[in-house]
Design a protein around this motif. Structure first.
Motif: not given
Ligand code: MG
Ligand code: AMP
Length: 337
Positions: A44, A46, A131, A133, A139
């Motif tokens: 991701k 992230r 999520s 994405n 999302s």
């Molecule tokens: Mg999210």
């Protein structure tokens, strides 16, 4: 369900699987496997300090993830789960630091989706899943959104069609006496208070970060749901009154506003404005479709902050990053910058 067996094998052997829930698609890994969860962050993009939500298939499994769950909370969970509500609880000792971002708490929910529940059951472990994405992007409410962002970065994608809510779960912090809202979501606040008592709503919850500078949840300090194009939020009447000046922009709005705009500008219809659940469901798809247009900017309509509208406005404000325009002049001025 041979597909789910295959997916479960990937989870138990340390891989990642994208799967549908009733809110949005998640990218999941064995919540007890630190290395597997690290793959989610990598796929991701992230930030490591943004913890994951752990998904369980039973209340018994909650005991493996969280500790000291108060009786009153347990009683409420028996009613609201499975469903789009995530609780922040004291973590169980065995939860890896990757999942919790080294916090003493853990986010947990039981999803109300047959594929998600069967996947967790077949894997025999709780599944940590944010999520599915790419970080900062809207999302995914469809498997095609997951493919757009994570193709080649996830071991398997389970396609369960369009998700029911199209908006993420509501998150409440249940680690102190009074519950506190961390993220509005698919489960409305009004309904939640029936089970969890009065919920504290931080004043800054529906303002953009630029305005507040304080993140109420670890993940909230990051940019979210943002399309690549410039996006301006505007009130309903500001949009209809500015219609003739909106040429070249794409307006994401209710059917009623789209009808009023007519041929003056391109529109992406979010649905009947009397049905906010329909608006919610189409929101992220619209933000993604905006980036596929040739428009120089997007305009998104605001909605009443009641019921599910509160969560819709949270996403609209975070996606657009500033206060909505309240007049036609302000909208046109913002678009011309
Ligand atoms: Mg999210
Ligand atoms: P996502 O699944 O992508 O919607 O992201 C999960 C959300 O849950 C993020 O906003 C996180 O900040 C939040 N979250 C996860 N764990 C915790 C925690 N222990 N405390 C507070 N928020 C959390």
């Amino acid at each position: 369900m041979e597909r789910i067996q295959r997916a479960a094998k990937i989870i138990t052997s340390g891989g990642t699987v994208a799967f549908p829930t009733e809110t949005v698609y998640g990218i999941g890994a064995n919540a007890f496997d630190n290395d597997a969860c690290a793959k989610i962050f990598k796929a991701k993009g992230r930030p490591a300090d943004n913890p994951l939500i752990v998904h369980v298939a039973s209340l018994a499994q909650l005991g493996d993830v969280a500790s000291d769950v108060p009786d009153a909370i347990m009683k409420a969970l028996k009613v609201v789960w499975p469903g789009p509500i995530t609780l922040i609880l004291k973590k169980a000792d065995r939860m890896p630091d990757t999942v919790t971002a080294s916090l003493e708490t853990v986010a947990v929910r039981m999803p109300a989706h047959p594929v998600a529940l069967r996947l967790i059951e077949a894997s025999g472990v709780p599944i940590a899943a944010p999520s599915a994405n790419a970080s900062t992007r809207p999302s995914p409410s469809k498997a095609s959104h997951v493919i757009q962002d994570l193709d080649g970065k996830v071991d398997m994608i389970l396609d369960g069609g369009e998700t029911a809510f199209g908006l993420e779960s509501t998150i409440i912090d249940a680690t102190s006496e009074k519950c506190r809202l961390l993220r509005p979501g698919a489960f409305t606040l009004e309904e939640l208070e029936r089970y969890f008592g009065k919920i504290d709503v931080p004043k800054s919850i529906n303002v953009t970060l630029k305005e507040s500078d304080i993140a109420i949840a670890p993940g909230m300090k990051y940019r979210h749901y943002a399309p690549k194009k410039m996006l301006v939020a505007a009130e309903r009447d500001a949009i209809t009154q500015a219609a003739e000046g909106l040429k070249g922009a794409t307006v994401m709005c209710s059917d009623q506003v789209a009808d009023a705009i007519g041929k003056h500008a391109d529109t992406i219809r979010l649905g009947d404005e009397a049905n906010l659940y329909e608006i919610a469901k189409n929101l992220f798809d619209a933000l993604r479709n905006l980036d596929k247009t040739k428009s120089f900017a997007g305009v998104i309509q605001t909605f009443p902050e009641r019921g599910i509208g509160f969560a819709i406005m949270n996403r609209v404000l975070k996606a657009s990053g500033s206060k909505p325009a309240t007049s036609a002049e302000e909208l046109l001025d913002r678009l011309s910058r």
